[in-house]
Write a protein that holds these residues in place. Structure first.
Motif, short mmCIF file in Angstrom:
data_model
loop_
_atom_site.label_atom_id
_atom_site.label_comp_id
_atom_site.label_asym_id
_atom_site.label_seq_id
_atom_site.Cartn_x
_atom_site.Cartn_y
_atom_site.Cartn_z
N TYR A 9 0.82 -1.19 0.00
CA TYR A 9 0.00 0.00 0.00
C TYR A 9 0.86 1.25 0.00
CZ TYR A 9 -3.89 -3.10 1.17
OH TYR A 9 -4.83 -4.09 1.15
N GLY A 10 0.44 2.23 -0.80
CA GLY A 10 1.20 3.46 -0.86
C GLY A 10 0.62 4.40 -1.91
N PRO A 11 1.29 5.52 -2.18
CA PRO A 11 0.81 6.50 -3.16
C PRO A 11 1.01 5.98 -4.58
CG PRO A 11 2.98 7.12 -2.37
CD PRO A 11 2.56 5.91 -1.56
N PRO A 12 0.49 6.69 -5.56
CA PRO A 12 0.65 6.25 -6.95
C PRO A 12 2.09 6.01 -7.37
CG PRO A 12 -1.02 7.95 -6.84
CD PRO A 12 -0.42 7.87 -5.47
N GLU A 13 3.01 6.79 -6.81
CA GLU A 13 4.42 6.64 -7.20
C GLU A 13 5.01 5.29 -6.79
OE1 GLU A 13 3.28 10.76 -7.29
OE2 GLU A 13 3.11 9.27 -5.67
N SER A 14 4.34 4.57 -5.89
CA SER A 14 4.86 3.27 -5.45
C SER A 14 4.51 2.15 -6.42
CB SER A 14 4.30 2.93 -4.06
OG SER A 14 2.90 2.75 -4.11
N LEU A 15 3.66 2.42 -7.41
CA LEU A 15 3.29 1.40 -8.39
C LEU A 15 4.45 1.15 -9.36
CD1 LEU A 15 -0.30 2.70 -9.24
CD2 LEU A 15 0.29 0.78 -7.74
N VAL A 16 4.53 -0.08 -9.85
CA VAL A 16 5.59 -0.44 -10.79
C VAL A 16 4.97 -1.17 -11.99
CG1 VAL A 16 7.40 -0.59 -9.05
CG2 VAL A 16 6.03 -2.61 -9.57
N VAL A 17 5.64 -1.07 -13.14
CA VAL A 17 5.22 -1.79 -14.33
C VAL A 17 6.13 -2.99 -14.50
CG1 VAL A 17 4.87 -1.68 -16.83
CG2 VAL A 17 4.37 0.32 -15.41
N PHE A 53 -12.75 -3.14 -0.76
CA PHE A 53 -12.16 -4.40 -1.18
C PHE A 53 -10.65 -4.31 -1.09
CE2 PHE A 53 -16.07 -3.89 -3.83
CZ PHE A 53 -16.83 -4.83 -3.15
N LYS A 54 -10.02 -5.38 -0.60
CA LYS A 54 -8.56 -5.41 -0.45
C LYS A 54 -8.02 -6.68 -1.10
CE LYS A 54 -8.38 -2.58 3.73
NZ LYS A 54 -9.76 -2.09 3.59
N PRO A 55 -7.72 -6.60 -2.41
CA PRO A 55 -7.21 -7.79 -3.11
C PRO A 55 -5.82 -8.18 -2.60
CG PRO A 55 -7.09 -5.85 -4.52
CD PRO A 55 -7.84 -5.44 -3.30
N PRO A 56 -5.44 -9.44 -2.74
CA PRO A 56 -4.11 -9.87 -2.30
C PRO A 56 -3.02 -9.26 -3.18
CG PRO A 56 -5.22 -11.65 -3.46
CD PRO A 56 -6.23 -10.57 -3.29
N PHE A 57 -1.86 -9.02 -2.59
CA PHE A 57 -0.70 -8.51 -3.34
C PHE A 57 -0.08 -9.63 -4.17
CE2 PHE A 57 -0.54 -5.74 0.56
CZ PHE A 57 -0.84 -4.55 -0.07
N PRO A 58 0.56 -9.28 -5.28
CA PRO A 58 0.47 -7.98 -5.97
C PRO A 58 -0.81 -7.94 -6.80
CG PRO A 58 1.91 -9.43 -7.20
CD PRO A 58 1.47 -10.21 -5.98
N PHE A 59 -1.34 -6.75 -6.99
CA PHE A 59 -2.53 -6.58 -7.81
C PHE A 59 -2.40 -5.30 -8.63
CE2 PHE A 59 -3.48 -4.20 -3.96
CZ PHE A 59 -4.08 -3.04 -4.43
N SER A 60 -3.20 -5.21 -9.66
CA SER A 60 -3.28 -4.00 -10.46
C SER A 60 -4.58 -3.27 -10.12
CB SER A 60 -3.30 -4.32 -11.96
OG SER A 60 -2.12 -4.98 -12.35
N PRO A 61 -4.55 -1.95 -10.01
CA PRO A 61 -5.82 -1.21 -9.92
C PRO A 61 -6.52 -1.24 -11.27
CG PRO A 61 -3.97 0.31 -10.01
CD PRO A 61 -3.39 -1.06 -9.96
N GLY A 62 -7.72 -0.67 -11.31
CA GLY A 62 -8.45 -0.59 -12.58
C GLY A 62 -9.63 -1.54 -12.61
N ALA A 310 0.65 6.46 -12.74
CA ALA A 310 0.75 7.28 -11.53
C ALA A 310 0.30 8.72 -11.81
CB ALA A 310 2.17 7.26 -10.98
N ASP A 311 0.64 9.24 -12.99
CA ASP A 311 0.22 10.60 -13.34
C ASP A 311 -1.30 10.70 -13.40
OD1 ASP A 311 2.88 11.25 -13.53
OD2 ASP A 311 2.95 11.16 -15.72
N ALA A 312 -1.93 9.69 -14.00
CA ALA A 312 -3.40 9.70 -14.10
C ALA A 312 -4.04 9.66 -12.71
CB ALA A 312 -3.86 8.50 -14.92
N LEU A 313 -3.50 8.83 -11.82
CA LEU A 313 -4.04 8.72 -10.47
C LEU A 313 -3.82 10.01 -9.68
CD1 LEU A 313 -2.90 5.07 -9.71
CD2 LEU A 313 -5.27 5.86 -9.97
#
Length: 329
Positions: A9-17, A53-62, A310-313
């Motif tokens: 869990y964290g801000p948009p900048e913590s997401l990775v591709v 809802f809290k899906p298990p890690f790792p997950f994608s938003p959307g 992250a920019d969109a979020l």
């Protein structure tokens, strides 16, 4: 395939591709090759562990996608590989592929593009359920249309509520924070507007309604706007609690519903779609009818590749989005 992943869990900048394996389609589900994914306020909450809802890690938003069916599981018969569809996924859509439930996947009508299809479900689905099922919005009340006040009116669900309120025959008052946003609301059917950064919300409502107040309040914002909006209700009005984009969950004085004979009504469209799928399907069918007739056209502000998710979020978090923004893999 590539996917935007949340490992903690964290801000948009913590997401990775990252590159991950394509999923397979279990019983009752299908795999969609994503062509567009709507960005919605719940996406900003789910990556911080603040959503229902809290899906298990790792997950994608959307949670709202449009694309092409890649594979169908046992029991899915209304679509086949190669079909263009749009679907509710809850999460997983910020990726090149996603698994969706068969009963929450709909064939795209002829002539609809993927970006439009990925802009309908969350915002218009939420707003139509709110206005139709929860508020029972009427085109006339005592020989005149009911008055609908939409807070945060230029955002995704807000602009959808403005457009649908107009389609449903209400007199729509759009309230937003800038004149630019209010100009867009007028394009989508608002007959009156209030800039709540420069104008007093209650006084303007009194002026617009001749002191009667509004019949329905659509509130996806919460925060400091909630109480003055509730105080501006007409007799037997309906206050729709849609969300809390301002960040603060308001505490309301409950003597006001008593004095005004009004209702405070919760709107949880995701649960409605899950618990009442036949009613939700009927609503989606009616929304597609509005689109086919030319009455409904989502406003798409911008599109972003997976690498710019992250920019969109952050645009969503900063309440700078007017209408919809999309992720386009």
């Amino acid at each position: 395939m590539k996917a935007v992943l949340c490992h903690q869990y964290g801000p948009p900048e913590s997401l990775v591709v990252e590159d991950i394996s394509w999923p397979s389609a279990p019983k009752g589900k299908l795999v969609i090759e994503v062509k567009a994914c709507g960005v919605n306020f719940p996406d900003t909450l789910i990556i911080e562990g603040k959503y229902q809802f809290k899906p298990p890690f790792p997950f994608s938003p959307g949670g709202e996608v449009a694309g092409i069916v890649r594979e169908v599981g046992e029991g899915v018969s209304h679509v086949k590989p190669g079909d263009s569809v749009f679907a509710l996924t809850g999460w997983g859509g910020f990726a090149e592929g996603v698994v969706a439930d068969g009963y929450r996947t709909f064939p795209m009508p002829e002539g609809m593009d993927f970006q439009t299809a990925a802009s309908l479900m969350y915002t218009y689905g939420t707003s139509y359920h709110a206005l139709k099922d929860r508020a029972n919005l009427q085109p006339d009340r005592g020989n005149e249309p009911e008055t609908l006040l939409v807070l945060g009116a230029a955002g995704g669900v807000g602009l959808a509520a403005v457009a649908l309120g107009n389609i449903m025959g209400a007199r729509v008052i759009a309230a937003a924070s800038t004149d630019e946003k209010l100009a867009l609301c007028r394009e989508y059917g608002a007959s009156e507007t209030i800039n709540y950064k420069t104008e007093d919300l209650r006084e303007r409502i009194k002026e617009i309604t001749g002191g009667k107040g509004v019949d329905v309040v659509y509130d996806p914002v919460g925060g400091d706007l909630a109480e003055p909006a509730l105080r501006s209700m007409n007799w037997q009005g309906r206050y729709l609690v849609v969300g809390f984009a301002a960040g603060a969950i308001p505490s309301l004085p409950f003597n006001l519903p008593l004095l005004k004979g009004c209702s405070v009504v919760g709107v949880f469209w995701g649960a409605f779609a899950e618990r009442q799928p036949k009613d939700n399907f009927k609503n989606v069918t009616e929304l597609l009818g509005f689109w086919k007739s030319g009455e409904l056209k989502p406003h798409i502000q911008a599109t972003y590749p997976l690498e710019k998710a992250a920019d969109a979020l952050n645009e969503m978090l900063g309440r700078r989005v007017m209408g919809k923004v999309l992720i386009v893999p």
